[in-house]
Design a protein around this motif. Structure first.
Motif, mmCIF file in Angstrom:
data_model
loop_
_atom_site.group_PDB
_atom_site.id
_atom_site.type_symbol
_atom_site.label_atom_id
_atom_site.label_comp_id
_atom_site.label_asym_id
_atom_site.label_seq_id
_atom_site.Cartn_x
_atom_site.Cartn_y
_atom_site.Cartn_z
ATOM 1 N N ASP A 76 0.820 -1.215 0.000
ATOM 2 C CA ASP A 76 0.000 0.000 0.000
ATOM 3 C C ASP A 76 0.854 1.265 0.000
ATOM 4 O O ASP A 76 1.855 1.351 0.711
ATOM 5 C CB ASP A 76 -0.888 0.030 1.242
ATOM 6 N N PRO A 79 -3.287 3.362 2.049
ATOM 7 C CA PRO A 79 -4.195 2.297 2.509
ATOM 8 C C PRO A 79 -5.631 2.791 2.658
ATOM 9 O O PRO A 79 -5.871 3.909 3.131
ATOM 10 C CB PRO A 79 -3.617 1.897 3.871
ATOM 11 N N THR A 275 -4.160 -3.606 -3.755
ATOM 12 C CA THR A 275 -3.210 -3.551 -2.642
ATOM 13 C C THR A 275 -3.728 -4.382 -1.474
ATOM 14 O O THR A 275 -4.875 -4.832 -1.461
ATOM 15 C CB THR A 275 -2.985 -2.107 -2.180
ATOM 16 N N SER A 277 -4.456 -3.588 1.690
ATOM 17 C CA SER A 277 -5.575 -3.047 2.467
ATOM 18 C C SER A 277 -6.885 -3.161 1.695
ATOM 19 O O SER A 277 -7.942 -3.392 2.284
ATOM 20 C CB SER A 277 -5.309 -1.596 2.857
#
Length: 391
Positions: A76, A79, A275, A277
């Motif tokens: 990330d 995030p 990513t 997150s």
């Protein structure tokens, strides 16, 4: 999200199979076997590889996501966060209690965001943050998901969601709002246009449909013939079992989450930019929402049809699609854009069904520009009639 559901069912069974194998290996290790030595003396022998293999399988069942998530995603830089803010509960005419948050300047034009199925309003972190600098942004949880409470199981369907959304238009300070919906959120908007076209007269300034469809989503996903063939013998019975056996279904969902099986299933809703997150939040939301509510919503989508609803849309429409969307193929967005009187279609490169997360910059820019044009520029010029947007 049918492809993710199908993948989730397969991977969930594999996850349960892993637990079953671990239990069998532990039992067989404990039981051991009796063998005779050269002196006819029997010995109880345990094969320790069974114990270590069982422990490894149990460890993976509990911690697999910690290994899989980094392998499936990128690191990330920004995030996403499942943030909650100040909220209010709105009583809907359907009897449901709706969790609603309002962000941004109190006197700014209003944008209402409706999330996709299996998620909740926290999934709008990037777009909400981007728009609330300029607009008054309303986010809400669909009934049965997040913190909204459905009046009953029968109110978890598109027609009732549309009535819930109509109720939120009372929060716009008497000014027209832009409605933004992702997946079932866009289907909710289409249902609102189909069932309550009067709101387009003075309560709605424009529509943004993000990776959405106009009909039973089984018909606009990849491998549609297979999905339709599996509907009655597999999908419908599984969802009904999830309603009747919710505690067991929830236990299975959490076991799949811990093992990483759920992460693998949700990964197919992203392209190459996802990513850690983003995948984690999507998977966690899908896991902690009640399986019975999720199942009822899926069953409702199978019976839904609004193929000509957009024809009634007398306001500008922005249709956003992902070129790699396997959950709602690009052709569905093209169909909607072809029927809408005042529509623009934008296809985002390298974007799957959850493109508004993994390609948030591109989606945010398109939506903000549409809102600027139809809530600020046109209002400032006193333009009343709809015009083609973002040509």
């Amino acid at each position: 999200m049918p492809p993710i559901i199908l993948a989730g069912l397969v991977l969930s069974l594999a996850s349960w199979g892993m637990l079953a194998a671990a239990a069998y290996l532990l039992w067989s290790w404990y039981q051991g076997s009796w063998v005779m030595d050269a002196y006819d003396v029997s010995h109880h022998v345990r094969e320790h590889w069974r114990l270590w293999t069982a422990l490894a399988l149990l460890a993976w069942s509990c911690l697999g996501r910690l290994v899989l998530t980094p392998l499936l995603t990128k690191a990330d830089e920004d995030p996403t966060r499942a943030e909650r803010g100040e909220h209010q509960m709105i009583a809907s005419p359907t009897g449901s209690n709706l969790y609603v948050e309002v962000h941004g300047p109190a006197d700014a034009p209003t944008v209402i965001l409706t999330h996709g199925w299996g998620l909740d309003s926290t999934i709008w972190y990037y777009l909400r943050r981007h728009l609330s600098q300029r607009f008054r942004v309303i986010v809400w949880d669909l009934p049965g998901l997040g913190r909204s409470r459905a009046a009953s199981g029968s109110t978890v369907d598109l027609s009732h969601f549309a009535t819930d959304l109509k109720a939120l238009l009372s929060l716009t300070n008497g000014k027209p709002a832009i409605l933004v919906g992702h997946s079932i959120g866009g289907m909710t908007i289409l249902t609102l246009v189909r069932d309550h076209p009067e709101v387009l007269t003075d309560q709605v300034a424009g529509l943004v449909l993000v990776n959405t469809t106009y009909i039973n989503p089984l018909k606009t996903m990849v491998l549609s013939p297979l999905a339709l063939a599996l509907r009655w013998p597999v999908l419908e019975p599984v969802f009904r079992l999830a309603i009747w056996l919710q505690p067991l279904a929830w236990l299975g969902a959490w076991q799949s989450y811990l093992s990483g099986s759920a992460h693998m299933a949700n990964r197919i809703g992203f392209a190459s930019q996802v990513t850690r997150s983003q995948l984690e939040q999507t998977t966690l939301l899908a896991t902690r929402n009640p399986p019975a509510a999720s199942a009822r919503g899926n069953l409702a989508m199978f019976r839904w049809d609004a193929h000509d609803a957009i024809v009634k849309a007398s306001v500008p429409c922005l249709i956003l699609a992902g070129d790699k969307d396997i959950v709602t193929k690009q052709e569905a967005s093209e169909h909607i854009a072809g029927q809408a009187p005042f529509a623009s279609l934008r296809v985002i490169d390298d974007a799957n069904h959850m493109g508004f997360l993994e390609r948030s910059e591109a989606y945010n820019e398109e939506i903000a520009r549409f809102c600027e044009l139809n809530l600020v520029t046109r209002a400032g010029r006193g333009v009343q009639e709809p015009v083609p947007t973002l040509a």
